[in-house]
Every structure is written in C-alpha cells, then in structure tokens.
Write a protein that holds these residues in place. Structure first.
Motif, mmCIF file in Angstrom:
data_model
loop_
_atom_site.group_PDB
_atom_site.id
_atom_site.type_symbol
_atom_site.label_atom_id
_atom_site.label_comp_id
_atom_site.label_asym_id
_atom_site.label_seq_id
_atom_site.Cartn_x
_atom_site.Cartn_y
_atom_site.Cartn_z
ATOM 1 N N LEU A 11 40.043 53.560 17.124
ATOM 2 C CA LEU A 11 40.026 52.491 16.114
ATOM 3 C C LEU A 11 40.721 51.244 16.684
ATOM 4 O O LEU A 11 40.229 50.118 16.529
ATOM 5 N N MET A 38 30.813 57.088 17.523
ATOM 6 C CA MET A 38 30.310 56.660 16.219
ATOM 7 C C MET A 38 31.358 55.787 15.508
ATOM 8 O O MET A 38 31.051 54.722 14.975
ATOM 9 N N ILE A 39 32.625 56.246 15.552
ATOM 10 C CA ILE A 39 33.711 55.475 14.910
ATOM 11 C C ILE A 39 33.843 54.096 15.574
ATOM 12 O O ILE A 39 33.955 53.068 14.902
ATOM 13 N N ASN A 41 31.573 52.375 17.246
ATOM 14 C CA ASN A 41 30.437 51.504 16.900
ATOM 15 C C ASN A 41 30.498 51.048 15.441
ATOM 16 O O ASN A 41 30.111 49.925 15.117
ATOM 17 N N PHE A 42 30.980 51.954 14.577
ATOM 18 C CA PHE A 42 31.113 51.590 13.161
ATOM 19 C C PHE A 42 32.027 50.363 13.019
ATOM 20 O O PHE A 42 31.681 49.385 12.356
ATOM 21 N N HIS A 43 33.180 50.434 13.684
ATOM 22 C CA HIS A 43 34.136 49.316 13.561
ATOM 23 C C HIS A 43 33.640 48.050 14.269
ATOM 24 O O HIS A 43 33.903 46.941 13.804
ATOM 25 N N ASN A 45 30.489 47.179 14.501
ATOM 26 C CA ASN A 45 29.493 46.600 13.585
ATOM 27 C C ASN A 45 30.171 45.940 12.388
ATOM 28 O O ASN A 45 29.749 44.881 11.926
ATOM 29 N N LEU A 46 31.228 46.605 11.917
ATOM 30 C CA LEU A 46 31.941 46.110 10.730
ATOM 31 C C LEU A 46 32.483 44.689 10.950
ATOM 32 O O LEU A 46 32.488 43.864 10.042
ATOM 33 N N LEU B 110 24.601 55.116 11.778
ATOM 34 C CA LEU B 110 25.048 53.715 11.712
ATOM 35 C C LEU B 110 23.935 52.746 11.312
ATOM 36 O O LEU B 110 24.195 51.581 11.056
ATOM 37 N N MET B 113 24.301 50.797 8.127
ATOM 38 C CA MET B 113 25.024 49.523 8.068
ATOM 39 C C MET B 113 24.095 48.317 7.992
ATOM 40 O O MET B 113 24.545 47.220 7.666
ATOM 41 N N PHE B 166 45.851 48.565 10.144
ATOM 42 C CA PHE B 166 45.325 49.824 10.679
ATOM 43 C C PHE B 166 44.932 50.759 9.528
ATOM 44 O O PHE B 166 43.844 51.326 9.516
#
Lengths: 153, 182
Positions: A11, A38-39, A41-43, A45-46, B110, B113, B166
């Motif tokens: 993260l 996955m985590i 890429n999720f962040h 993209n976010l 994903l 999204m 965080f």
C-alpha cells in the motif's frame, strides 16, 4: 483473498511512501504475489479517479457572502454598545455585586453575638459567656466592681 | 505566510473590511470544494460556505498568523461541517447510504473500477468513513494538500497525518474487497 505479510508495505509502495531499500524488494514481490499486485493496482487506479466530482460553485454565492458581510458592517452603534455591555459590563457588574454580598456577610459575622463572644487568647479562641463579655467590654466603674464582688451571678 | 496576505489581513483587522471580499474571491472555490466533499449536496454546501466566511469575518481579529489564511479558513470550513452533522444527528435526520450492486467482472476484478457503480461505491465509502480519516483523506486526495498543510489544518503532527492517511486507504481497500467479494 489471502493476507500477505507484504500487503501493508505494498500500500505504501503504491503511494511512493516507502524507502528506496524496500522499493526494489517489493517491486520484485509484485511479480510473484497475485494478491499484492491486485492491491497495488487498485491503489494506483484509485489515485487516477477523482474521489468526489465537485460541481462549479454558483456565481451568485460570492455576492451573497459580500451582502451578508455588508450587513454585519452596518451594525448600528447601539448594537455594538449593547453587545459590549453584555460582554464586558455584565461580568463586571456581577463581580461588584458578589463583592458587596460577601462584604455584607463578613460584616454581619463580625458584629454577630457569636463572633463578639469569642476572645483570642494566646493563639486560642475562648468563647465567653454573656456575663464575661459584659465585664470585659463595660467601663470599670465602682458599681461594676461592687456588682462583681457581691452580685449573685 | 505570503507577506501580501499578511498585509491584507492586517488591513482588515485595522478596519478596512472591504479587503475581506478579496479573500472571499480567492478562497471560495477551495472552501466550497472541501464542504461539498463531505455533504455531496450543492445548496447545503453553498449555505455552509457562506457560514464559513461569515464566521471567519467575525473572528478575523483572532487570526494569529501562525498558518496561512487558506489553512485557517479550511479549518473553519471543516468545523462548520462537523457542527452541521452534529445538529443533524441531534435532530435524528440521518440518511443511510446504500451501496450499489456489484457488476459482473469475474475475469479481472479491477475492471470494476471502470464502472459507474464503482464511482458510486467510492463516493459512499468515503462519505461513510470515520471523520478523522475522511478529513485527512479528502485534503490529500481531493485537494492535493501536503502532509505539512494537512497537519496545520487538523493541528496534529505529520506522523498522525501519515498514520490516518494510511488507515483511510486501508479502509477503502478493505471495503472494496468486501464489496467486490474478493
């Protein structure tokens, strides 16, 4: 989805918040761990998504605020004096009133019979009877001496 | 603090209140944006923006020049929103947010999204986030504030800002995993 021990650091990596030494190791880890990838890429993209779409503020709002501020400015002298009275004078008046009340109470105590019957002698407070007080406070006259000597009290 | 801003504020404090209009024009967008991020309702956000500037005007003599005017006005805006929610909670008029349905994207999680449902999910997740995390998250992600500026707004050290940020990101991640059934 399994909880990988690197997920916390991943993260941080996604937001460039981890040190250079960890960066290399974590980047390599991403190719091995599907869940961490996955985590990550999720962040990533976010960060490219606007969390909230903000509409344009109405043009009239600025003028509404100007008007309100003008109204406050035009507050009359009486309003200001009134609020000054409430803010400053009232607490002062209360303080003076309390001062007088406390003063009156102290005075009343000092002149009360109970207080006058107490005599400080050698650091101790001795409570006198009415008769003893009379002897102490009255002028010493012959009558009084006779009264003390032959009185029936 | 920029020297010209200091001069303008000193002039306002010394009685030249017309200068306050310049500060309104300069900061109205950021104040509205911060408030709207919390409320997602344009009319109410505009009312609270107005309330924020009036509060600032009335208490400008208390401005101590320890931070920029922007930091100060954003802090007032956040407190105004908190007061609004407190009053609303007291009148028990709270609207519950419903999460949108999950689109079917079994091949690539994903891909969700890219859908409008995800946008709604994200809006609602941020909206429901605990206040302490939400403030830091919105100032960072929405307004692109630095950690130092966020610390100045919430009056906390940078370490606290980092840990709240965080936790906010982790919160969204966790909600996403639950929502997408991963």
């Amino acid at each position: 989805m399994k909880n990988c021990k690197h997920s916390k650091d991943i993260l941080k990596l996604a937001y460039n918040d981890c040190g250079e030494d960890r960066k290399q190791l974590l980047t390599e880890h991403l190719t091995d761990c599907k869940d961490c990838a996955m985590i990550y890429n999720f962040h990533k993209n976010l960060q490219n998504i606007n969390t909230v779409e903000i509409p344009k503020v109405s043009e009239s709002l600025k003028f509404r605020i100007f008007d309100e501020i003008n109204k406050i400015k035009e507050q009359t002298f009486i309003d200001i004096a009134y609020s000054y009275f409430h803010k400053k004078f009232m607490p002062a008046a209360c303080a003076v009133l309390i001062f007088f009340i406390v003063g009156a109470l102290v005075n009343a105590y000092q002149f009360s019979d109970k207080h006058q019957n107490i005599l400080p002698i050698a650091g101790e407070s001795i409570e006198l009877t009415d008769y003893q007080r009379e002897i102490i406070t009255n002028e010493i006259t012959d009558d009084l001496i006779m009264h003390i000597a032959f009185g029936d009290r | 603090m920029v020297e010209t801003e200091r001069v303008v504020i000193e002039e306002i404090i010394n009685g030249d209140t017309r200068k306050f209009n310049d500060l309104v024009s300069e900061h109205i967008d950021i104040v509205f944006s911060v408030i709207y991020s919390y409320l997602k309702h344009k009319e109410t956000s505009e009312d609270l923006t107005q309330e924020t500037f009036i509060k600032a005007y009335k208490s400008i003599s208390n401005f101590k020049f320890k931070s920029s005017f922007k930091t100060w006005i954003v802090r007032i805006a956040i407190n105004t929103v908190k007061d609004y929610f407190r009053k609303k909670a007291a009148s028990k008029n709270i609207t519950l947010v419903e999460f949108p349905d999950i689109p079917d994207t079994r091949d690539n999680p994903l891909k969700i999204m890219e859908n409008t449902e995800f946008k709604k999910f994200l809006d609602d997740t941020v909206f429901n986030m605990p206040d302490k995390l939400k403030t830091v998250y919105l100032l960072r992600e929405q307004e692109k504030y630095t950690y130092e500026d966020i610390g100045a707004v919430i009056k906390k050290p940078i370490g606290t800002v980092e840990s709240r940020l965080f936790n906010a990101r982790k919160y969204i991640q966790q909600k996403f995993i639950e929502w997408a059934g991963l």
